[in-house]
Write a protein that holds these residues in place. Structure first.
Motif, short mmCIF file in Angstrom:
data_model
loop_
_atom_site.label_atom_id
_atom_site.label_comp_id
_atom_site.label_asym_id
_atom_site.label_seq_id
_atom_site.Cartn_x
_atom_site.Cartn_y
_atom_site.Cartn_z
N UNK A 302 0.84 -1.21 0.00
CA UNK A 302 0.00 0.00 0.00
C UNK A 302 0.87 1.26 0.00
N UNK A 303 1.91 1.26 0.83
CA UNK A 303 2.80 2.43 0.92
C UNK A 303 3.35 2.82 -0.44
N UNK A 304 3.72 1.83 -1.23
CA UNK A 304 4.43 2.18 -2.47
C UNK A 304 3.51 2.04 -3.69
N UNK A 305 2.23 1.94 -3.42
CA UNK A 305 1.25 1.97 -4.51
C UNK A 305 1.23 0.72 -5.36
N UNK A 306 1.64 -0.42 -4.79
CA UNK A 306 1.68 -1.67 -5.56
C UNK A 306 0.51 -2.56 -5.16
N UNK A 307 -0.01 -3.32 -6.12
CA UNK A 307 -1.06 -4.29 -5.78
C UNK A 307 -0.42 -5.48 -5.08
N UNK A 308 -1.06 -5.98 -4.03
CA UNK A 308 -0.51 -7.18 -3.40
C UNK A 308 -0.73 -8.42 -4.28
N UNK A 338 -6.24 -19.84 2.08
CA UNK A 338 -6.39 -18.91 0.94
C UNK A 338 -7.66 -18.09 1.10
N UNK A 339 -8.75 -18.74 1.46
CA UNK A 339 -10.02 -18.01 1.63
C UNK A 339 -9.89 -16.98 2.77
N UNK A 340 -9.25 -17.42 3.82
CA UNK A 340 -9.09 -16.51 4.97
C UNK A 340 -8.19 -15.32 4.63
N UNK A 341 -7.24 -15.55 3.74
CA UNK A 341 -6.37 -14.44 3.37
C UNK A 341 -7.16 -13.36 2.63
N UNK A 342 -8.08 -13.79 1.79
CA UNK A 342 -8.91 -12.79 1.09
C UNK A 342 -9.70 -12.01 2.13
N UNK A 358 -8.16 -5.05 11.32
CA UNK A 358 -8.46 -3.76 11.96
C UNK A 358 -7.73 -3.65 13.30
N UNK A 359 -7.71 -4.76 14.04
CA UNK A 359 -7.06 -4.72 15.35
C UNK A 359 -5.55 -4.50 15.21
N UNK A 360 -5.00 -4.84 14.07
CA UNK A 360 -3.57 -4.62 13.85
C UNK A 360 -3.29 -3.19 13.39
N UNK A 361 -4.37 -2.45 13.12
CA UNK A 361 -4.17 -1.03 12.79
C UNK A 361 -4.65 -0.63 11.41
N UNK A 362 -5.34 -1.54 10.69
CA UNK A 362 -5.74 -1.18 9.32
C UNK A 362 -7.19 -1.59 9.07
N UNK A 363 -8.14 -0.78 9.55
CA UNK A 363 -9.55 -1.14 9.31
C UNK A 363 -9.91 -1.14 7.82
N UNK A 367 -7.40 -4.29 -0.54
CA UNK A 367 -7.74 -4.40 -1.97
C UNK A 367 -6.98 -5.51 -2.67
N UNK A 368 -7.05 -6.67 -2.10
CA UNK A 368 -6.42 -7.84 -2.74
C UNK A 368 -7.28 -8.26 -3.94
N UNK A 369 -6.61 -8.40 -5.09
CA UNK A 369 -7.36 -8.78 -6.29
C UNK A 369 -6.85 -10.04 -6.93
N UNK A 370 -5.71 -10.53 -6.45
CA UNK A 370 -5.15 -11.72 -7.09
C UNK A 370 -4.30 -12.50 -6.09
N UNK A 371 -4.15 -13.77 -6.34
CA UNK A 371 -3.26 -14.58 -5.50
C UNK A 371 -2.75 -15.77 -6.31
#
Ligand code: AHR
Length: 657
Positions: A302-308, A338-342, A358-363, A367-371
């Motif tokens: 996210x910081x560097x504008x890349x898709x995960x 895999x499902x849980x990662x999405x 969210x509890x880790x700081x990112x509510x 935007x995961x679109x691929x794996x």
């Protein structure tokens, strides 16, 4: 006069200039859009190989901070003066703490003489003058003890370059103690010396040291200089965590994303599979702390504008090693991961995994679109597992694009079987790997010109030209390799309707700790430098364009005629024409570029050039940057740019349309 000016420009800029003697004519048809170039097109492959994460990007300076390496004192040294009556003991809590069971107990029975616990860091600790360092430890001071920790950073001669104190309280519980100190000197090979002073007994675990200035100054974060190099590329995606590390040498050693989240005390340290991979480059002290885990990965992307682009184990260990597979009837837990990662990445905060994010700081979602389903897998056992994954993931998350393995080679039986089968199964994206010679890269610039246009897309998921042979320790990141990649990449861009993503591999290598060469970025404890290959990647990614348009020489794609390779794109956002040209010949080549379909091209073109007359040239730490981008401007007359392409050069032209 003109000749002398020209000679002057060649001497100064040396690469690409206007010339009155145009011979070859390249024709660009700027209004004939061919294909959309995906924003993901040029990305990054990250794997914890070559000390890329622990000892590299992850800025922790203490090696084996939790005593969980197989040899629990690896990285540590106990120095005891003879007057000191003292013992050290590694204690295993076993059932009490299954993720971080070991700690060290230090007992001093008198106050005479010194007792030191010294950590050597990862090939030493890189310490910067005037930088603040944050020390932390989990400790339990036994009742009746009166001990303090005297902390020092020492240079190789034993001089103190920073120091601090910790005064633990008597307590029956583990407590976290912290202190900070500033270094007086820059030192690449410092060590951390913890002198235990006083009398009594103390338990210690998670002994840690981080610089203040990490990437975005996050406590316990990433090395800022290394992330900056990634950010400067403006990558479209980050593939993570690999690579073979996804698979593990056996399944027990596979990468499991759920074990890399939350409190770092609870991320179970594990042997790094590259520890034992190459007998010629042993790395007995290579472990994974997972301090750079999946949350940090998503944050970095996210910081560097890349898709995960996470790659997940699909129930298969490395087929070059054990080739162990999970029983096909027990694939559920792999699929569930895999499902849980999405859900972890995208789910709203009322879901189990979204709530954890969210509890880790990112509510907000990541935007995961691929794996990726598996890394470099092959054969029928892969197809069986792919089918199960695809069915489960697509039925729950139909829009997630799945990246699928075409094995380790870009041709041969294994490749053909996977390619045919996965295409019949309408797989979304096929992951091709090529660790090949520079001549393979030059010769394959047309590889995708005849690929099927519909159906599965291609991810050039791992590639690098090998100056000697694949995985040879003698491989160099030389200019010929980078130039051949630049030439090959013209073919990727030209075929952007087929190729949707590409990434060079591997990414990082510690100059003293590497297992695999070549690599995109080399670093030591204090610095990092970019290879010629890095600059090629960066030039492509920073000059991506939005659509391809044709560029031809004698009505043919430019893919090797007279050692020239070229591709053209337009950028609809900036309204520019972007032309990339490789001259792989050892001689200057003159030509003209005619821009059709542009009403009124700008009168100037901004040109960025990589060039060296010596194809063996490399960049290095010793202040030598033989190959780095140089900028110049050229004048355009009407719709024609006359150019002279320097020997062994890669040039990117940007022209306002
Ligand atoms: O990039 C190094 C290794 O090469 C990767 O881990 C693996 O996928 C490939 O074989």
């Amino acid at each position: 006069m003109i000749n002398s000016i020209r000679a002057g420009i060649i001497a100064a800029a040396c690469f690409l200039i206007n010339t009155a003697h145009a011979q070859k004519q390249l024709v660009v048809k700027a209004n004939e859009v061919k294909a959309t170039i995906q924003p993901t097109m040029w990305g990054i492959f990250f794997e914890d190989i070559n000390f890329g994460a622990d000892g590299g990007l992850y800025a922790e300076l203490v090696k084996n901070r939790s005593f969980e390496f197989n040899m629990p004192m690896m990285g540590w040294k106990v120095v005891k003066e003879k007057e000191a009556e003292a013992t050290t003991l590694i204690i295993n809590r076993q059932q009490g703490d299954t993720t971080n069971p070991r700690f060290i107990r230090v007992t001093r029975n008198n106050t005479a003489g010194k007792l030191q616990l010294i950590n050597e860091g990862f090939k030493g600790m890189g310490i910067q003058q005037n930088e603040q360092y944050h020390f932390s430890v989990l400790a339990k001071l036994h009742p009746g003890s009166d001990l303090q920790l005297h902390l020092r950073l020492l240079d190789p001669k034993g001089n103190t370059i920073a120091e601090g104190m910790i005064h633990p309280n008597n307590s029956n519980d583990w407590q976290s103690y912290k202190t900070s100190f500033t270094a007086t000197t820059t030192e690449a090979k410092a060590v951390l010396d913890i002198a235990i002073e006083g009398k009594g007994s103390i338990d210690m675990d998670m002994i840690s040291l981080f610089p203040e200035h990490t990437w975005k100054n996050r406590p316990g974060g990433l090395r800022a200089d290394m992330v900056q190099l990634l950010a400067d590329m403006h990558p479209g995606f980050i593939r993570f965590p690999g690579g073979c590390i996804v698979e593990g040498r056996d399944l027990a050693n596979r990468y499991q994303w759920k074990k890399t989240l939350g409190d770092i005390n609870n991320r179970k340290t594990m042997i790094n599979r590259w520890n034992t991979e190459f007998a010629h480059r042993p790395a007995p002290d290579y472990y994974q702390s997972f301090g750079l885990g999946f949350y940090e990965y998503f944050q970095l992307a996210e910081d560097i504008g890349a898709s995960p682009l996470p790659i997940l184990n699909c129930g298969m260990a490395c087929q070059f090693n054990t080739a162990e597979v999970a029983d096909i009837n027990q694939e559920d837990s792999y699929i569930q991961d895999a499902l849980d990662l999405v859900e972890f990445a995208n789910g709203d905060t009322t879901t189990k995994w979204g709530a954890l994010r969210a509890s880790l700081g990112h509510p907000a979602p990541f935007h995961l679109q691929m794996m990726g389903v598996g890394n470099e897998q092959w054969d029928q056992q892969y197809i069986e597992r792919y089918r199960l994954f695809a069915k489960a993931i697509k039925s729950k998350y139909p829009s997630i694009q799945l990246i699928n393995s075409l094995g380790p080679d870009p041709e041969g039986d294994r490749f053909t079987y996977l390619n045919d089968t996965l295409r019949k199964l309408h797989a979304d994206v096929l992951d091709e790997h090529y660790y090949r010679s520079p001549s393979w890269f030059f010769n394959n610039a047309k590889r995708y010109d005849h690929y099927p246009r519909g159906g599965s897309k291609i991810f050039a998921g791992e590639y690098a030209a090998q100056s000697v042979t694949a995985a040879s320790p003698l491989n160099k990141n030389n200019w010929l390799c980078a130039l051949s990649e630049a030439a090959f990449m013209t073919g990727l861009e030209r075929n952007a309707d087929v190729v949707s993503m590409a990434s060079y591999a591997p990414l990082f290598a510690h100059t003293e700790g590497w297992q695999w060469t070549p690599d995109l970025i080399w670093f030591d404890n204090l610095h990092a430098y970019a290879t010629p290959d890095y600059y090629v990647q960066k030039l492509y990614a920073n000059n991506r364009g939005t659509q391809t348009v044709p560029i031809t020489l004698n009505n043919e794609v430019v893919a090797g005629q007279d050692s020239l390779y070229a591709t053209a794109a337009i950028d609809q956002v900036t309204n520019e024409l972007i032309i990339k040209i490789v001259n792989a010949a050892g001689r200057e080549q003159e030509g003209s570029i005619v821009m059709e379909g542009v009403n009124k091209p700008g009168t100037k073109a901004r040109v960025t050039i990589l060039q060296n007359n010596n194809t063996e040239a490399i960049n290095s730490f010793e202040g030598v940057v033989n190959i780095a981008p140089k900028e110049q401007e050229i004048t355009i007359k009407g719709k024609t740019a006359n150019v002279s392409l320097a020997p062994y050069s890669f040039a990117v032209l940007r022209i306002k349309m």
